[in-house]
Design a protein around this motif. Structure first.
Motif, PDB file in Angstrom:
ATOM      1  N   ALA A   1       1.123  -1.158  -0.090  1.00  0.00           N
ATOM      2  CA  ALA A   1      -0.097  -0.124  -0.523  1.00  0.00           C
ATOM      3  C   ALA A   1       0.774   1.314  -0.281  1.00  0.00           C
ATOM      4  N   GLY A   2       2.095   1.297   0.710  1.00  0.00           N
ATOM      5  CA  GLY A   2       2.698   2.461   1.107  1.00  0.00           C
ATOM      6  C   GLY A   2       2.800   2.920  -0.700  1.00  0.00           C
ATOM      7  N   PHE A   3       3.315   1.559  -1.149  1.00  0.00           N
ATOM      8  CA  PHE A   3       4.615   1.730  -1.954  1.00  0.00           C
ATOM      9  C   PHE A   3       3.560   2.017  -3.398  1.00  0.00           C
ATOM     10  N   VAL A   4       2.380   1.673  -3.908  1.00  0.00           N
ATOM     11  CA  VAL A   4       1.750   1.892  -4.701  1.00  0.00           C
ATOM     12  C   VAL A   4       1.171   3.515  -3.789  1.00  0.00           C
ATOM     13  N   LEU A   5       0.782   4.235  -3.260  1.00  0.00           N
ATOM     14  CA  LEU A   5       0.785   5.901  -3.307  1.00  0.00           C
ATOM     15  C   LEU A   5       2.674   6.375  -3.477  1.00  0.00           C
ATOM     16  N   LEU A   6       3.294   5.753  -3.595  1.00  0.00           N
ATOM     17  CA  LEU A   6       4.529   6.860  -4.358  1.00  0.00           C
ATOM     18  C   LEU A   6       5.130   6.563  -5.146  1.00  0.00           C
ATOM     19  N   TYR A   7       5.157   4.760  -6.260  1.00  0.00           N
ATOM     20  CA  TYR A   7       5.863   4.984  -6.966  1.00  0.00           C
ATOM     21  C   TYR A   7       5.666   6.216  -8.266  1.00  0.00           C
ATOM     22  N   LYS A   8       4.761   6.270  -7.841  1.00  0.00           N
ATOM     23  CA  LYS A   8       4.358   7.110  -9.473  1.00  0.00           C
ATOM     24  C   LYS A   8       4.201   8.330  -9.742  1.00  0.00           C
ATOM     25  N   LEU A   9       4.386   8.853  -8.062  1.00  0.00           N
ATOM     26  CA  LEU A   9       4.161  11.453  -8.473  1.00  0.00           C
ATOM     27  C   LEU A   9       5.341  11.484  -8.997  1.00  0.00           C
ATOM     28  N   GLY A  10       6.861  11.129  -8.687  1.00  0.00           N
ATOM     29  CA  GLY A  10       7.357  11.856  -9.571  1.00  0.00           C
ATOM     30  C   GLY A  10       7.430  11.667 -11.294  1.00  0.00           C
ATOM     31  N   GLU A  11       6.879  10.348 -12.148  1.00  0.00           N
ATOM     32  CA  GLU A  11       6.916  10.045 -13.062  1.00  0.00           C
ATOM     33  C   GLU A  11       5.368  10.989 -13.416  1.00  0.00           C
ATOM     34  N   GLN A  12       4.421  11.109 -12.507  1.00  0.00           N
ATOM     35  CA  GLN A  12       3.259  11.470 -13.085  1.00  0.00           C
ATOM     36  C   GLN A  12       2.984  12.914 -13.032  1.00  0.00           C
ATOM     37  N   GLY A  13       3.714  13.794 -12.534  1.00  0.00           N
ATOM     38  CA  GLY A  13       4.284  15.052 -12.850  1.00  0.00           C
ATOM     39  C   GLY A  13       4.879  15.822 -13.982  1.00  0.00           C
TER      40      GLY A  13
END
Length: 406
Positions: free
Chosen positions: A219-231
């Motif tokens: 759960a912690g990983f799926v919250l974090l893994y995409k943030l930089g790429e998404q921005g």
């Protein structure tokens, strides 16, 4: 096996249509109309039903057949497309936003049912290929509704496009009603045995989900893994739009070619999973490569000059590389999510997977909603520096994973 994959491919393809429409076409359309990046980012609030789907996931899990939920949700999506066809984006913005919100609500309902089908149909050694099909088909739907629609919108018109989307959904409804592979699913029990008193109580559901081994870390990983790429993926095309690229060029390069690279990455991710079946080991290498690619894109942004054609070609190349690594990382992440869900009891599997998927959307949605305002306030350069730090954070999180990912 082929029947399973064909069914899942079809369902995830039509599920990707609303996302492509709102992530590929809408931002460029609104920016071309003169809206600020802050307002464009606020339009991401339309994705809210994807976060709230955990509220109705237990009902889909325990009340009625998954085939019925699929047919009902896609029939509703066809009607929502017809409603969009009757509206004008220039004069009916609020009603159109409401219709798109309803599309997201119905698509999130469909998503819960499709994930439940996938978890129950796929054996453990089929998860890699199954998740590759999931991501690839979803992105193909996004390409059709996003880049494809943006490229031809000025020729065929708004109304015709949405009528075609409605027809696609109606064909999918007929396919689901006739698909023999859905008969392999466990027969749904009666309402009384499926939803006894207290089983739909939220606290009890949360406790059941968190007890599944590996869930807190995942759960912690799926919250974090995409943030930089998404921005970066959200803002870099708009940066190019502000620096000489036309909407048609972005529809081609970002909406179609770059997404084709993402699909290639997703396919490669499925092949890698079928050989190793341990996504965390692969994620460590791929997150490092993604960080390096984003670093180069940030340097390109700082040095960009629209009068130098070589830099324009480099910008397109950076989009393709970004989407390639993004597709690889996404497929491996969803494989890790499904492996975690398959440890859960069958009575909560769709709910468990929906919780993880909702957290994945929540991370992206929360950040996407504010990223435009961040860029308006800080500028592209400082904002991309922040995206780099977020991407590095995801890498460090995986490097510090416990042995079993629990």
């Amino acid at each position: 096996m082929k029947a399973k994959y064909a069914l899942l491919g079809t369902l995830y393809f039509v599920q990707g249509l609303p996302y492509g429409l709102q992530s590929g076409l809408l931002p460029v359309f609104l920016r071309s109309a003169g809206l600020s990046l802050t307002r464009i980012s606020l339009a991401k609030a339309l994705y809210l039903p994807w976060v709230l789907k955990v509220l109705w996931a237990p009902c889909v899990d325990r009340c009625g057949a998954l085939r019925a939920w699929l047919a009902l949700s896609m029939a509703g999506l066809a009607l929502a497309c017809l409603a969009c066809a009757a509206l004008s984006p220039e004069t009916d913005f609020l009603p159109l936003a409401l219709a798109l919100g309803v599309m997201n609500l119905l698509a999130s309902l469909q998503d819960v049912a499709v994930d439940g089908v996938a978890v129950q149909l796929l054996a453990r050694d089929e998860v890699g290929h199954g998740n590759a099909i999931q991501v690839v088909a979803y992105k193909l739907g996004s390409v059709l509704a996003g880049g494809g629609m943006l490229a031809v919108l000025h020729r065929v018109g708004w109304r015709t496009l949405f009528c075609l989307l409605a027809a696609v959904y109606l064909v999918a409804v007929l396919y689901v009603c006739k698909a023999p592979v859905l008969r392999l699913l466990p027969r749904p029990p009666s309402w009384e045995s499926q939803a006894p008193a207290g089983t739909l109580e939220p606290r009890r559901i949360v406790r059941e989900v968190l007890r599944v081994p590996g869930t807190p870390w995942t759960a912690g990983f799926v919250l974090l893994y995409k943030l930089g790429e998404q921005g970066a993926a959200t803002m870099f095309p708009l940066f190019l739009l502000d620096h000489g690229f036309t909407p048609q060029q972005l529809g081609l390069w970002n909406g179609m070619v770059a997404v084709a690279c993402s699909i290639l990455g997703s396919s490669l991710g499925g092949q890698l999973m079928s050989r190793q079946r341990q996504p965390l080991a692969l994620l460590k290498t791929l997150l490092l490569l993604r960080f390096c690619g984003l670093s180069l894109q940030t340097l390109l942004l700082l040095a960009y000059d629209p009068h130098i054609s070589l830099l324009g070609a480099a910008a397109v190349l950076s989009l393709c590389v970004q989407h390639l690594f993004g597709g690889l990382v996404t497929t491996l992440t969803f494989s890790a999510m499904m492996q975690c869900t398959q440890r859960a009891d069958t009575s909560i599997q769709a709910t468990h997977y929906s919780v993880l998927a909702a957290l994945e959307v929540l991370g992206k949605l929360a950040f996407s909603t504010v990223v435009g305002g961040l860029v308006d306030q800080l500028g592209f350069g400082l904002s991309f520096g922040g995206f780099l730090l977020l991407s590095l954070g995801a890498l460090l999180y995986v490097l510090g994973a416990p042995p079993a990912g629990s």
